[in-house]
Design a protein around this motif. Sequence first.
Motif, short mmCIF file in Angstrom:
data_model
loop_
_atom_site.label_atom_id
_atom_site.label_comp_id
_atom_site.label_asym_id
_atom_site.label_seq_id
_atom_site.Cartn_x
_atom_site.Cartn_y
_atom_site.Cartn_z
N GLU A 294 41.12 70.68 61.03
CA GLU A 294 42.16 70.05 61.93
C GLU A 294 43.19 70.59 61.54
OE1 GLU A 294 41.36 67.89 64.71
OE2 GLU A 294 39.33 68.38 64.08
N ASN A 295 44.38 70.14 62.62
CA ASN A 295 45.80 70.44 62.39
C ASN A 295 46.15 71.97 62.17
OD1 ASN A 295 46.40 67.74 62.49
ND2 ASN A 295 46.06 67.43 60.30
N GLY A 296 45.50 72.87 62.89
CA GLY A 296 45.56 74.22 62.74
C GLY A 296 45.53 74.93 61.44
N GLN A 297 44.99 74.35 60.33
CA GLN A 297 44.85 75.07 59.11
C GLN A 297 43.78 76.21 59.08
OE1 GLN A 297 44.25 72.26 55.79
NE2 GLN A 297 45.18 70.48 56.88
N ASP A 298 43.90 76.96 58.32
CA ASP A 298 42.91 78.11 58.05
C ASP A 298 41.34 77.49 57.99
OD1 ASP A 298 44.52 80.12 58.59
OD2 ASP A 298 44.99 80.14 56.45
N ALA A 299 40.25 78.41 58.59
CA ALA A 299 38.87 77.89 58.29
C ALA A 299 38.48 77.98 56.83
CB ALA A 299 37.93 78.56 59.08
N VAL A 300 37.60 77.40 56.49
CA VAL A 300 37.13 77.32 54.96
C VAL A 300 35.72 77.91 55.11
CG1 VAL A 300 36.46 76.01 52.88
CG2 VAL A 300 38.60 75.68 54.39
N ARG A 301 35.41 78.66 54.29
CA ARG A 301 33.98 79.17 54.16
C ARG A 301 32.98 78.05 53.76
NH1 ARG A 301 32.88 85.45 52.75
NH2 ARG A 301 30.88 84.39 52.11
N VAL A 302 32.15 77.80 54.25
CA VAL A 302 31.16 76.59 53.85
C VAL A 302 30.65 77.03 52.50
CG1 VAL A 302 28.92 75.79 54.12
CG2 VAL A 302 30.24 75.95 56.05
N ASP A 303 30.07 78.39 52.05
CA ASP A 303 29.60 78.88 50.95
C ASP A 303 30.82 78.67 49.74
OD1 ASP A 303 31.15 81.07 51.70
OD2 ASP A 303 29.52 82.20 51.16
N ASP A 304 31.97 78.78 50.06
CA ASP A 304 33.31 78.28 49.27
C ASP A 304 33.46 76.86 48.86
OD1 ASP A 304 33.48 81.33 48.83
OD2 ASP A 304 35.48 81.20 50.31
N ALA A 305 33.29 76.10 49.91
CA ALA A 305 33.36 74.75 49.87
C ALA A 305 32.07 74.23 48.95
CB ALA A 305 33.44 74.04 51.20
N ILE A 306 31.00 74.79 49.20
CA ILE A 306 29.80 74.20 48.26
C ILE A 306 30.11 74.70 46.83
CG2 ILE A 306 27.43 74.82 48.11
CD1 ILE A 306 27.20 74.84 51.23
N MET A 307 30.50 75.84 46.54
CA MET A 307 30.65 76.19 45.20
C MET A 307 31.58 75.44 44.49
SD MET A 307 28.22 78.02 44.43
CE MET A 307 27.15 77.52 45.49
N ALA A 308 32.75 75.07 45.34
CA ALA A 308 33.82 74.30 44.44
C ALA A 308 33.41 72.92 44.13
CB ALA A 308 34.99 74.32 45.40
N THR A 309 32.72 72.35 45.31
CA THR A 309 31.93 71.13 44.86
C THR A 309 31.12 70.91 43.86
OG1 THR A 309 32.51 70.62 47.26
CG2 THR A 309 30.85 69.14 46.03
#
Length: 170
Positions: free
Chosen positions: A135-150
Motif C-alpha cells: 500500500e501507499n505506493g511502496q515498491d513491490a516485495v518479492r514473495v520469496d524474499d519475504a519468506i526467506m527473511a521471515t
Amino acid sequence: MPGMHPRWFYDEVVTPNVYAQDARPDDMRAVVNAVLTLDALVGLLHSYLRLLDRPEVTGLSDDDYRERLGQQCPGYAALRDAAATLKHGELTHPRKKRPPRLIRTTGSIQSTELVLELLRVDDEIGGHVAVLCLENGQDAVRVDDAIMATCRMLLPVLNNLPKPEALPTA
C-alpha cells in the motif's frame, strides 16, 4: 498434550511449501501455501512460547506478538498482511493502535515479469515472480524474499525450543 510442536510444523509443512514456492516463484498455489503455512507457524510458535512461559511473549496476545515480529522483520509484516487478506478476502477496518496494513486485498498478491528492480543473479531472463504490492505506493516485495527473511528471523527461536518430550504436561 501440549499440541503441535512448531519445529515439527516448520520441518514437515512450512519447509516443503517454501521449497515448492522457490521452485515455481510465480505459481500462485505455491505462493498461497507458503504464505499461509508460514503465518500459521507464527501462531503455533506464539502458543508454544506461552505454554513454556517464555518472557518474549509475556503479556502479548497473538496479534501483539505478530506485530512485534513485523516490526523486527518487514518481510514478515508483508506476509502477515497477505495471509490476513487470504483469510478475509479484504481488510477494510483500520487496525486500532497499530500501523496501517501493508496489504489490504488479495489483488496485491501478483505474478509479474521480472524487471531489473526484482531481478536476482539466478533468475531466468523473461521469467516471472510473485510479488506483494504494498500500500501507499511502496515498491513491490518479492514473495520469496519475504519468506526467506521471515525464516531467518524464526529459525533461531525454533532451534532453541525444547524437544516435545521435554515439555511440561497439563
